[in-house]
Write a protein that holds these residues in place. Structure first.
Motif, PDB file in Angstrom:
ATOM      1  N   SER A   1       4.592 -10.060  -4.376  1.00  0.00           N
ATOM      2  CA  SER A   1       3.589  -9.616  -5.349  1.00  0.00           C
ATOM      3  C   SER A   1       3.712 -10.338  -6.683  1.00  0.00           C
ATOM      4  O   SER A   1       2.759 -10.381  -7.456  1.00  0.00           O
ATOM      5  CB  SER A   1       3.712  -8.112  -5.591  1.00  0.00           C
ATOM      6  OG  SER A   1       4.854  -7.824  -6.391  1.00  0.00           O
TER       7      SER A   1
ATOM      8  N   ARG B   1      -7.354  -4.858  -3.866  1.00  0.00           N
ATOM      9  CA  ARG B   1      -6.194  -4.430  -4.661  1.00  0.00           C
ATOM     10  C   ARG B   1      -6.569  -4.393  -6.138  1.00  0.00           C
ATOM     11  O   ARG B   1      -7.218  -5.316  -6.649  1.00  0.00           O
ATOM     12  CB  ARG B   1      -5.012  -5.383  -4.465  1.00  0.00           C
ATOM     13  CG  ARG B   1      -4.408  -5.370  -3.078  1.00  0.00           C
ATOM     14  CD  ARG B   1      -3.115  -6.184  -3.051  1.00  0.00           C
ATOM     15  NE  ARG B   1      -2.122  -5.609  -3.930  1.00  0.00           N
ATOM     16  CZ  ARG B   1      -1.305  -6.308  -4.729  1.00  0.00           C
ATOM     17  NH1 ARG B   1      -1.368  -7.631  -4.745  1.00  0.00           N
ATOM     18  NH2 ARG B   1      -0.437  -5.693  -5.499  1.00  0.00           N
TER      19      ARG B   1
ATOM     20  N   TYR C   1      -5.235   0.383  -3.747  1.00  0.00           N
ATOM     21  CA  TYR C   1      -5.316  -0.420  -2.514  1.00  0.00           C
ATOM     22  C   TYR C   1      -6.318   0.241  -1.583  1.00  0.00           C
ATOM     23  O   TYR C   1      -6.181   1.409  -1.241  1.00  0.00           O
ATOM     24  CB  TYR C   1      -3.929  -0.463  -1.866  1.00  0.00           C
ATOM     25  CG  TYR C   1      -3.737  -1.442  -0.730  1.00  0.00           C
ATOM     26  CD1 TYR C   1      -2.839  -2.499  -0.850  1.00  0.00           C
ATOM     27  CD2 TYR C   1      -4.401  -1.306   0.482  1.00  0.00           C
ATOM     28  CE1 TYR C   1      -2.611  -3.392   0.191  1.00  0.00           C
ATOM     29  CE2 TYR C   1      -4.197  -2.193   1.528  1.00  0.00           C
ATOM     30  CZ  TYR C   1      -3.296  -3.234   1.376  1.00  0.00           C
ATOM     31  OH  TYR C   1      -3.068  -4.120   2.409  1.00  0.00           O
TER      32      TYR C   1
ATOM     33  N   ARG D   1       0.843  -1.198   0.000  1.00  0.00           N
ATOM     34  CA  ARG D   1       0.000   0.000   0.000  1.00  0.00           C
ATOM     35  C   ARG D   1       0.878   1.247   0.000  1.00  0.00           C
ATOM     36  O   ARG D   1       1.812   1.351   0.784  1.00  0.00           O
ATOM     37  CB  ARG D   1      -0.898  -0.004   1.234  1.00  0.00           C
ATOM     38  CG  ARG D   1      -1.927   1.110   1.266  1.00  0.00           C
ATOM     39  CD  ARG D   1      -2.769   1.014   2.537  1.00  0.00           C
ATOM     40  NE  ARG D   1      -4.017   1.751   2.401  1.00  0.00           N
ATOM     41  CZ  ARG D   1      -4.975   1.782   3.310  1.00  0.00           C
ATOM     42  NH1 ARG D   1      -4.830   1.103   4.443  1.00  0.00           N
ATOM     43  NH2 ARG D   1      -6.083   2.475   3.111  1.00  0.00           N
TER      44      ARG D   1
END
Length: 304
Positions: A115, A42, A32, A24
């Motif tokens: 991620s 997200r 976010y 974030r």
């Protein structure tokens, strides 16, 4: 609009918000959001296209309920375990110092997120170079809202999928200027986007290769590389060097006095392989951050 759904049960306790928190970029991050039910939303530019994912913990359990929309929905659902730190392996990490033992005990559900996206993480890291967090977050918000795409599905109002590498590369110089980003940082973003494919390849080649490729690009040094790899590769050893506050925070936590980068690395040496894990636990410990030294002046590059 109906979306795909998936449930995943973690093998360990899970603090969803502290785990995903590093992804974030400030409370106003258009990619976010946290809704009234405490679920995390997200908006993500996946290799399959834009996608929105909503993640929520089933009350009293470590079961994550994921819902996703858009072309990237299945890609996002497949990566729920990695996003939630299931691959984060703390083997070999022994928190000897009382501050670390206490922080680890107080945060049993914190993991290092991954991620599986390099450029999407790298761009905001570049925007954070040598400016205040407030200024970097404002630039990120403006650029994403202007050049991103509306988040698919029933996302909270205003959620936006960040641009892809090709779109970042086409943003003209005056738009960077308008967003408060001076040429050094915008050129670093453009250079990274030209080699986006090579950077994304490192997700299967490891964090060490990623570090080499990142730092071979103009405008990307050890600070930016570490900040990116912590999030994109879930690297537990990607210690941030060159940060204004971090050495002081680590030094005060572990010795009661401020240190510089060299002193911080010396203190972290016994934890090699987990140096980012240590610094993040210290940040999560709740100890007050020492704010000695001159405050960083907020520069408005739009007036130059």
């Amino acid at each position: 609009m109906s979306g795909a759904e998936r449930e995943w049960r973690s093998s360990r306790p899970l603090d969803l918000h502290r785990t995903l928190g590093p992804l974030r970029r400030g409370a106003g991050d258009p990619a976010y959001r946290v809704d009234a039910d405490n679920a995390i939303w997200r908006a993500v530019r996946t290799p399959e296209g834009p996608g929105t994912i909503r993640l929520a913990l089933r009350r009293g359990t470590s079961t994550v309920v994921g819902s996703a929309w858009g072309p990237g929905a299945e890609w996002l659902l497949d990566r729920i375990p990695r996003m939630c730190g299931e691959d984060d392996d703390a083997a070999g990490f022994v928190p000897v110092h009382p501050v670390l033992r206490d922080a680890a005990a107080r945060n049993p559900g914190w993991r290092i997120t991954r991620s599986d996206l390099v450029v999407e993480v790298l761009v905001p890291c570049i925007l954070e170079q040598k400016v205040t967090g407030r200024q970097a977050r404002a630039s990120w918000r403006e650029l994403v809202r202007r050049f991103g795409d509306p988040a698919p599905g029933p996302a909270p109002a205003g959620m936006t999928v960040p641009p892809d590498a090709a779109t970042w590369a086409r943003i003209p110089s005056w738009e960077w200027h308008r967003a408060g980003v001076e040429p050094a940082r915008s050129k670093a973003v453009l250079a990274a986007c030209r080699y986006a494919g090579r950077l994304e390849e490192t997700l299967t080649l490891g964090s060490a290769v990623a570090d080499q490729r990142l730092r071979a690009l103009p405008g990307i040094g050890v600070w930016t590389s570490a900040e990116c790899r912590q999030r994109s590769h879930g690297d537990p050893d990607a210690v941030t060097i060159g940060d204004f506050h971090l050495p002081h925070i680590v030094g005060v936590a572990l010795t009661g006095r401020r240190v510089d980068d060299a002193g911080m690395l010396e203190l972290l040496e016994p934890y090699a392989g987990h140096r980012y894990r240590v610094t993040r636990l210290i940040e999560l410990s709740g100890l007050p951050n020492p704010r000695y030294g001159p405050r960083l002046t907020i520069q408005d590059h739009r007036h130059h």
